[in-house]
Design an enzyme around this catalytic site. Sequence first.
Site, PDB file in Angstrom:
ATOM      1  N   LYS A 191       5.440 -27.372  12.902  1.00 21.14           N
ATOM      2  CA  LYS A 191       4.311 -26.576  12.405  1.00 21.14           C
ATOM      3  C   LYS A 191       3.645 -25.797  13.544  1.00 21.14           C
ATOM      4  CE  LYS A 191       5.154 -27.554   8.195  1.00 21.14           C
ATOM      5  NZ  LYS A 191       4.845 -28.720   7.378  1.00 21.14           N
TER       6      LYS A 191
HETATM    7  C1  LIG Z   1       5.147 -29.683   6.248  1.00 17.31           C
HETATM    8  C2  LIG Z   1       4.512 -29.546   4.908  1.00 17.31           C
HETATM    9  C3  LIG Z   1       3.791 -30.583   4.309  1.00 17.31           C
HETATM   10  C4  LIG Z   1       3.792 -31.980   4.852  1.00 17.31           C
HETATM   11  O1  LIG Z   1       3.309 -32.074   6.132  1.00 17.31           O
HETATM   12  P1  LIG Z   1       3.452 -33.499   6.909  1.00 17.31           P
HETATM   13  O2  LIG Z   1       2.472 -33.381   8.018  1.00 17.31           O
HETATM   14  O3  LIG Z   1       4.869 -33.562   7.356  1.00 17.31           O
HETATM   15  O4  LIG Z   1       3.112 -34.556   5.944  1.00 17.31           O
HETATM   16  C5  LIG Z   1       3.106 -30.343   3.139  1.00 17.31           C
HETATM   17  N1  LIG Z   1       3.160 -29.140   2.548  1.00 17.31           N
HETATM   18  C6  LIG Z   1       3.852 -28.113   3.059  1.00 17.31           C
HETATM   19  C7  LIG Z   1       3.834 -26.800   2.373  1.00 17.31           C
HETATM   20  C8  LIG Z   1       4.578 -28.287   4.247  1.00 17.31           C
HETATM   21  O5  LIG Z   1       5.311 -27.282   4.729  1.00 17.31           O
END
Ligand SMILES: *Cc1c(COP(=O)(O)O)cnc(C)c1O
Length: 393
Positions: A191
Amino acid sequence: MSEFIPFAVPDVGEAEIAAVVETMRSGWLTTGPNAAALEREFVAALAPDGADVERWHAVAVNSATAGLHLALEALGIGPGDEVIVPTWTFTATAEVVRYLGATPVIVDVRPDTLNIDFDAAAAVVTARTKAIMPVHFAGLPVPRGVMADFAAAHDIRVVEDAAHAHPVRSEGVSVGLGESDAVVFSFYATKTMTSGEGGMVVSSNAELTARMATMRLHGISRDVFDRYTSTAPSWHYEVVAPGFKYNLTDVAAAMARVQLTRSAPMWERRSAIAAYYDEVLADLPLRLPARPSDPGTDHAWHLYTLRLSGDGRMGRDEFIHRMSAAGIGCSVHFIPLHHHPYWRAFRGTNAPTLPVADREFTSVVSIPIFSAMTDAQVERVGATVRAVLGGGS
Ligand SMILES: *Cc1c(COP(=O)(O)O)cnc(C)c1O
């Protein structure tokens, strides 16, 4: 052959490594001073001019999934309730609704942005609808005003899945500081800022935040940090609910604090890469990603998602195969939720088909865009897309 360019690589430098090592040497590994500092600093970073910082609360968690779960739980979502979720998202958005025994109602998206279609959402509202979970796909914010108007019109709650949308503004206000009940960010490895695994919930509702803070750590009414630093007997605590184990470690928080200080330059780098791709790919048989339509709205560029043209020259799967053969990792965002066996049954009964998602899914492909990319890597990705699609060099 030149080196493989992965689809995503975290942008972690010596400062992050030093902060993690320092934390490991400090003797305090789990939730503590770093997590508390990260919560304050995260809110301060969203409100750079200091406006109204006191109104906002942040709850550090060990994933965005945990944060989404805590937010819905704190809002009282439970069995019999319905929550509207766009089909164009990761399974986490919908699964947390099931954790609580409620029903996600999966709806279609807009063809331009791939963000939730509020007309489709309006068509599935029932007396049981309690909340909506807009997803800022790729980092392009769902308009703040539209979310707030929809919530007011239908008297429902809003939990934003902002896993892609840090650090950006929607209609002049940072995503996180809008009108929604809670906004959830992800610090997953790929991210826009990362702590390996981690997340943050931001809300202006003090009662909601207190519930999330309690439920994040076993339903204990005072968190570990307070327990070990306040003047009350250190052994005393009260369990007020069957909570979860969703707290962020101080090791992870130390890394996130450094990433947070770098989030503006990392965003500028991704924006520059997106601008380069927009230019170098402009004449190819494909559609470029949607841009913000309003000057107060930014794009976080977590993803750069192309749509290959439907003229049949090359299918998406063949494109990914050829890019991989040329040493470049691509990905698909997203396989629509309703294409997965488990979620098929959760389409709204008033919206049994989701034609936009079905159509767009066949052509979407995400190419590498991460802040640690070198200019040479960016140029090679651009040139390879051109070569694969027959655009010449
Ligand atoms: C990555 C992601 C999540 C989950 O994030 P985590 O921190 O891995 O739990 C939720 N929603 C979207 C749209 C994502 O891309």
